[in-house]
Write an enzyme that holds these catalytic residues in place. Structure first.
Site, PDB file in Angstrom:
ATOM      1  N   ASP A   1       3.503  -6.824  16.622  1.00  0.00           N
ATOM      2  CA  ASP A   1       4.518  -7.776  17.050  1.00  0.00           C
ATOM      3  C   ASP A   1       4.494  -7.871  18.572  1.00  0.00           C
ATOM      4  OD1 ASP A   1       5.814  -5.540  17.969  1.00  0.00           O
ATOM      5  OD2 ASP A   1       7.451  -5.629  16.536  1.00  0.00           O
TER       6      ASP A   1
ATOM      7  N   ASP B   1       7.398  -7.286   6.750  1.00  0.00           N
ATOM      8  CA  ASP B   1       7.283  -5.916   7.236  1.00  0.00           C
ATOM      9  C   ASP B   1       8.680  -5.335   7.384  1.00  0.00           C
ATOM     10  OD1 ASP B   1       8.162  -5.609  10.330  1.00  0.00           O
ATOM     11  OD2 ASP B   1       7.388  -7.627   9.975  1.00  0.00           O
TER      12      ASP B   1
ATOM     13  N   CYS C   1       6.770   5.444 -11.539  1.00  0.00           N
ATOM     14  CA  CYS C   1       5.919   5.263 -10.365  1.00  0.00           C
ATOM     15  C   CYS C   1       4.567   5.935 -10.556  1.00  0.00           C
ATOM     16  CB  CYS C   1       6.615   5.837  -9.130  1.00  0.00           C
ATOM     17  SG  CYS C   1       5.686   5.596  -7.600  1.00  0.00           S
TER      18      CYS C   1
ATOM     19  N   CYS D   1       2.565   6.778  -7.908  1.00  0.00           N
ATOM     20  CA  CYS D   1       2.110   7.320  -6.634  1.00  0.00           C
ATOM     21  C   CYS D   1       1.724   8.793  -6.756  1.00  0.00           C
ATOM     22  CB  CYS D   1       3.191   7.147  -5.558  1.00  0.00           C
ATOM     23  SG  CYS D   1       4.562   8.333  -5.667  1.00  0.00           S
TER      24      CYS D   1
ATOM     25  N   CYS E   1       4.752  11.247  -7.194  1.00  0.00           N
ATOM     26  CA  CYS E   1       5.350  11.294  -8.519  1.00  0.00           C
ATOM     27  C   CYS E   1       4.405  11.928  -9.550  1.00  0.00           C
ATOM     28  CB  CYS E   1       5.765   9.895  -8.959  1.00  0.00           C
ATOM     29  SG  CYS E   1       7.211   9.282  -8.053  1.00  0.00           S
TER      30      CYS E   1
ATOM     31  N   HIS F   1       6.015   7.904  -1.569  1.00  0.00           N
ATOM     32  CA  HIS F   1       6.632   7.275  -2.741  1.00  0.00           C
ATOM     33  C   HIS F   1       7.309   5.961  -2.388  1.00  0.00           C
ATOM     34  CE1 HIS F   1       9.014   6.435  -6.247  1.00  0.00           C
ATOM     35  NE2 HIS F   1      10.089   6.411  -5.466  1.00  0.00           N
TER      36      HIS F   1
END
Length: 401
Positions: free
Chosen positions: A87, A290, A328, A330, A333, A359
């Site tokens: 940015d 974002d 989940c 991930c 998890c 996560h």
């Protein structure tokens, strides 16, 4: 764009960059200082992040854009192989300069004013038509950003997608100030384009960078449309939708802007990650987003799950040997339990932040991936109703107990 929502502005497509394609809609993880806090770049890649956004203001102050440039650019510096965003620094210069940090909506019941400053704070940023003079929030040293300075910094940082320097206003600025600010941001956008083209010609060996203009205008329809139409005539590669706005007006404002911008250019909405905001923004025409929230709340033990957010330090999780979210996929998890992660927070172990950030980032990335797949399959509304019904319905039921 490859697919569109029936009767709306939402769509799915692809953004091409020198470091790879971004399938949209996409959540762009925030790595403010060339790092997503507590998480390796390799882990971000494994959890499905397509791109990382870093902050020009912070990297300007530390370590300096010249060092990042010498390292080979942002991606090489942080060992991230995919697309990168930076940015312009405008958000941080203004928000930190008036002492509000991440909070820009503030209390709209206050009398509107042109010189807004947080209670008990000293103004660190002063705006004029040429740029912004500000003091570092780190050590108080004085600096000046102009459109040319911001673009120069971002060229040294070397991100694939960069943003024009804009003036960030608040919801308590007067209508008259908002009008002047929209014109100032447009004038700065022209200067940003000129400098971007000049620097690109001077550095032909560097990967091409796409420059996005930023649409401001607060919550005024005429100003948002005016700003979008003005930027659309300038030839930007894409557009950012920024500024302070109230949550309930998000979809409406994004819709105003999207309907004025070129259909073949990407639209990036700055600063959202809550599930209802994501669905609303996609339907209104935003392509990428974002937000620091997934990683920031993770470090404070707040966990995203299919049935709402919860705090893992609660006593009920002391002997809970299930994953943070049973649905989940991930790494966290798959291998760690609520009881263990609660223990890490109570013991003040750094690993707690790492596991929870992995996560939370995966949760938001996967949600937006699901939204994209649903657009292609013609199931967007069905997915929205299912996800939001569970996420907020379960959360409301829990809070009512």
């Amino acid at each position: 764009m490859e697919a569109e929502l029936a009767g709306g502005l939402g769509r799915a497509g692809v953004i091409h960059t020198p470091h790879g394609d971004i399938a949209t809609p996409a959540f762009i993880a925030v790595g403010t200082q060339a790092t997503v806090k507590a998480v390796l770049p390799e882990a971000m890649k494994e959890l499905g992040a397509q791109a990382i956004l870093a902050n020009a203001y912070h990297l300007y102050l530390q370590p300096g854009p010249d060092i990042v440039d010498e390292a080979g650019g942002l991606g090489a510096f942080m060992n991230w192989p995919g697309p990168t965003f930076t940015d312009s620094g405008g958000f941080q210069v203004m928000s930190l300069g008036v002492g509000f940090k991440k909070v820009l909506a503030m209390d709209t019941a206050r009398v509107q004013a042109d010189d807004v400053i947080a209670d008990g704070k000293e103004r660190l940023a002063h705006v004029d038509d040429d740029g912004v003079t500000f003091r570092s929030h780190l050590n108080g040293s004085t600096h000046r950003f102009t459109p040319e300075v911001s673009i120069g910094i971002q060229h040294q940082l070397g991100a694939d997608i960069i943003f024009a320097f804009d003036e960030l206003t608040t919801l308590v600025n007067t209508r008259g100030y908002q009008e002047r600010s929209v014109q100032r941001t447009h004038d700065w956008a022209v200067r940003c384009l000129t400098e971007h083209r000049r620097l690109s010609a001077l550095r032909p060996d560097k990967p091409a960078q796409a420059l996005f203009g930023v649409v401001q205008g607060a919550q005024y329809e005429d100003l948002r449309r005016q700003a979008a139409r003005g930027l659309a005539t300038l030839g930007f590669d894409g557009y950012g939708i920024g500024g302070a706005l109230e949550k309930q007006n998000l979809a409406t404002i994004v819709g105003w802007v999207s309907s004025e911008l070129p259909a073949d250019k990407p639209r990036h909405l700055l600063g959202i990650s809550e599930p209802d905001d994501l669905f609303a923004a996609v339907a209104a025409g935003a392509d990428t987003f974002d937000c620091v929230s997934p990683s920031r709340v993770a470090r404070n033990a707040s966990i995203y799950s299919a049935t709402g957010r919860y705090n893992i330090t609660g006593a009920r999780y002391t002997r809970d040997f299930t994953p943070l979210d049973a649905e989940c996929d991930c790494y966290t998890c798959a291998h760690y339990t609520r009881a263990y992660i609660r223990h890490l927070f109570k013991a003040k172990e750094m690993l707690a932040s790492t596991l929870c950030t992995i996560h939370n980032e995966r949760f938001v990335v996967r949600l937006v991936d699901d939204i994209r797949a649903a657009i292609h399959a013609g199931r967007f509304e069905e997915l929205r109703d299912h996800v939001l019904g569970r996420y907020y319905g379960a959360a409301e039921a829990t809070s009512a107990q």
